[in-house]
Design an enzyme around this catalytic site. Sequence first.
Site, PDB file in Angstrom:
ATOM      1  N   ASP A   1       1.318  -1.081   0.179  1.00 27.40           N
ATOM      2  CA  ASP A   1      -0.292   0.388  -0.214  1.00 27.40           C
ATOM      3  C   ASP A   1       0.413   1.532   0.205  1.00 27.40           C
ATOM      4  OD1 ASP A   1      -2.202   2.304   0.059  1.00 27.40           O
ATOM      5  OD2 ASP A   1      -1.850   1.955   2.546  1.00 27.40           O
ATOM      6  N   SER A   2       0.353   2.263   0.023  1.00 28.32           N
ATOM      7  CA  SER A   2       0.866   3.588  -0.081  1.00 28.32           C
ATOM      8  C   SER A   2       1.762   3.666   1.198  1.00 28.32           C
ATOM      9  CB  SER A   2       0.303   4.830  -0.124  1.00 28.32           C
ATOM     10  OG  SER A   2      -0.506   5.164   0.520  1.00 28.32           O
TER      11      SER A   2
ATOM     12  N   CYS B   1     -11.382   2.694   0.164  1.00 28.74           N
ATOM     13  CA  CYS B   1      -9.923   3.532   0.433  1.00 28.74           C
ATOM     14  C   CYS B   1      -9.243   2.826   1.245  1.00 28.74           C
ATOM     15  CB  CYS B   1      -9.579   4.645   0.549  1.00 28.74           C
ATOM     16  SG  CYS B   1      -7.461   5.298   0.881  1.00 28.74           S
ATOM     17  N   THR B   2      -7.867   2.014   1.388  1.00 27.09           N
ATOM     18  CA  THR B   2      -7.710   0.988   2.180  1.00 27.09           C
ATOM     19  C   THR B   2      -7.625   1.623   3.540  1.00 27.09           C
ATOM     20  OG1 THR B   2      -5.544   0.726   1.086  1.00 27.09           O
ATOM     21  CG2 THR B   2      -7.132  -0.534   0.990  1.00 27.09           C
ATOM     22  N   HIS B   3      -7.180   3.207   3.703  1.00 17.63           N
ATOM     23  CA  HIS B   3      -6.666   3.508   4.820  1.00 17.63           C
ATOM     24  C   HIS B   3      -8.267   4.029   5.532  1.00 17.63           C
ATOM     25  CE1 HIS B   3      -2.950   4.932   3.252  1.00 17.63           C
ATOM     26  NE2 HIS B   3      -2.709   5.466   4.620  1.00 17.63           N
TER      27      HIS B   3
ATOM     28  N   TYR C   1      -0.459   8.318  -2.341  1.00 20.85           N
ATOM     29  CA  TYR C   1      -0.431   7.787  -3.981  1.00 20.85           C
ATOM     30  C   TYR C   1      -1.690   8.958  -4.389  1.00 20.85           C
ATOM     31  CZ  TYR C   1       2.358   3.433  -3.687  1.00 20.85           C
ATOM     32  OH  TYR C   1       3.272   3.142  -3.947  1.00 20.85           O
ATOM     33  N   GLY C   2      -2.691   8.757  -4.054  1.00 25.23           N
ATOM     34  CA  GLY C   2      -3.997   9.569  -4.168  1.00 25.23           C
ATOM     35  C   GLY C   2      -4.115  10.877  -5.633  1.00 25.23           C
TER      36      GLY C   2
ATOM     37  N   CYS D   1      -4.513  -1.828  -2.206  1.00 25.90           N
ATOM     38  CA  CYS D   1      -4.147  -0.335  -2.569  1.00 25.90           C
ATOM     39  C   CYS D   1      -5.339   0.048  -3.408  1.00 25.90           C
ATOM     40  CB  CYS D   1      -2.998   0.504  -2.602  1.00 25.90           C
ATOM     41  SG  CYS D   1      -3.436   2.447  -3.052  1.00 25.90           S
ATOM     42  N   ASN D   2      -6.501   0.919  -3.220  1.00 28.24           N
ATOM     43  CA  ASN D   2      -7.568   1.357  -3.840  1.00 28.24           C
ATOM     44  C   ASN D   2      -7.739   2.285  -5.432  1.00 28.24           C
ATOM     45  OD1 ASN D   2      -9.465   0.625  -1.529  1.00 28.24           O
ATOM     46  ND2 ASN D   2     -10.926  -0.094  -3.202  1.00 28.24           N
ATOM     47  N   THR D   3      -6.428   3.064  -4.877  1.00 25.44           N
ATOM     48  CA  THR D   3      -5.712   3.513  -5.728  1.00 25.44           C
ATOM     49  C   THR D   3      -4.771   3.236  -6.249  1.00 25.44           C
ATOM     50  OG1 THR D   3      -5.430   5.464  -3.996  1.00 25.44           O
ATOM     51  CG2 THR D   3      -4.602   6.205  -6.291  1.00 25.44           C
TER      52      THR D   3
HETATM   53  N1  DGL Z   1      -4.509   2.988   0.982  1.00 26.41           N
HETATM   54  C1  DGL Z   1      -4.444   3.959  -0.692  1.00 26.41           C
HETATM   55  C2  DGL Z   1      -6.247   3.263  -1.576  1.00 26.41           C
HETATM   56  O1  DGL Z   1      -7.063   1.842  -0.871  1.00 26.41           O
HETATM   57  C3  DGL Z   1      -4.416   4.551  -1.108  1.00 26.41           C
HETATM   58  C4  DGL Z   1      -4.453   6.270  -0.322  1.00 26.41           C
HETATM   59  C5  DGL Z   1      -3.824   7.369  -0.730  1.00 26.41           C
HETATM   60  O2  DGL Z   1      -2.202   7.068  -0.547  1.00 26.41           O
HETATM   61  O3  DGL Z   1      -3.764   8.062  -1.333  1.00 26.41           O
HETATM   62  O4  DGL Z   1      -6.939   3.892  -2.286  1.00 26.41           O
END
Ligand code: DGL
Length: 254
Positions: free
Chosen positions: A8-9, A181-183, A40-41, A71-73
């Site tokens: 993930d990021s 988003c996984t966060h 990463y967004g 990570c979805n992004t």
């Molecule tokens: N956790 C990430 C996601 O699922 C990335 C969040 C990020 O870095 O912006 O999209």
Amino acid sequence: MAVIGIMDSGVGGLSVLRELYKALPGEHYIYYADNANCPYGEKSPEFILERCREITRMMLGRGAQAMVIACNTATAAAIAELRAEFDIPFIGMEPAVKPAALGTRSGVIGVLATAGTLKASKYLKTRGRFEDDVKIVEHVGSGFVELVEAGDTASQHAREVVGRSLQPLLDAGADNIVLGCTHYPFLQELISEMAGPAVKVIDPAPAVARHLLEVLRERGISETDPHPGVELHASGSDKVLNSIWDFVLKSLTL
Ligand code: DGL
């Protein structure tokens, strides 16, 4: 034996690792937080793809037999290319629009995700499959990733940041909210409390863990590693990474 790479990021993918570990505790997981490049967004798909390639190569060097892009992004930016370029299975994330669309009573569902995920063609396709049946409202969870990376998931400041992105979805009548988003699952308690009991907040991680199990079975990769456990690595500081994982482990053994 199954060595599984997961990236993930930052710390967000730990919300996925938590579910993988619950479902498949006998594997060896290597987690990589690319937190020197987080978030990463707002980064370009090309940059994210290059990071994913590099991390995948590193994981292959450590014996990974499957890769979870937690990570979805990054999934939206890179998974098609990764699948074409590397010879191991890749499991990605996708906003859980389907269960939300099936579960809504108000006919309105909300999606919280990063800007990168919401404008990616992968998400737009998913959206297209459901938008005739339900109204879909989206909002970037502005500042959510930064809160979680700072380990701040319950302060008054966190409440204000979350409220700014959540309120428009509630005002639109959303009764199912997808954490895209996984966060964001690390803010789930706060989001649920602020949204109230009539709103269902959906974390897709348990479904991803079930999917990984299917993929491992299909590929004949055994489900127990002689050296089970979790290795955590980061391109930046690993302080919050370790403390969140400690917290997750404690909550699993309670
Ligand atoms: N956790 C990430 C996601 O699922 C990335 C969040 C990020 O870095 O912006 O999209």
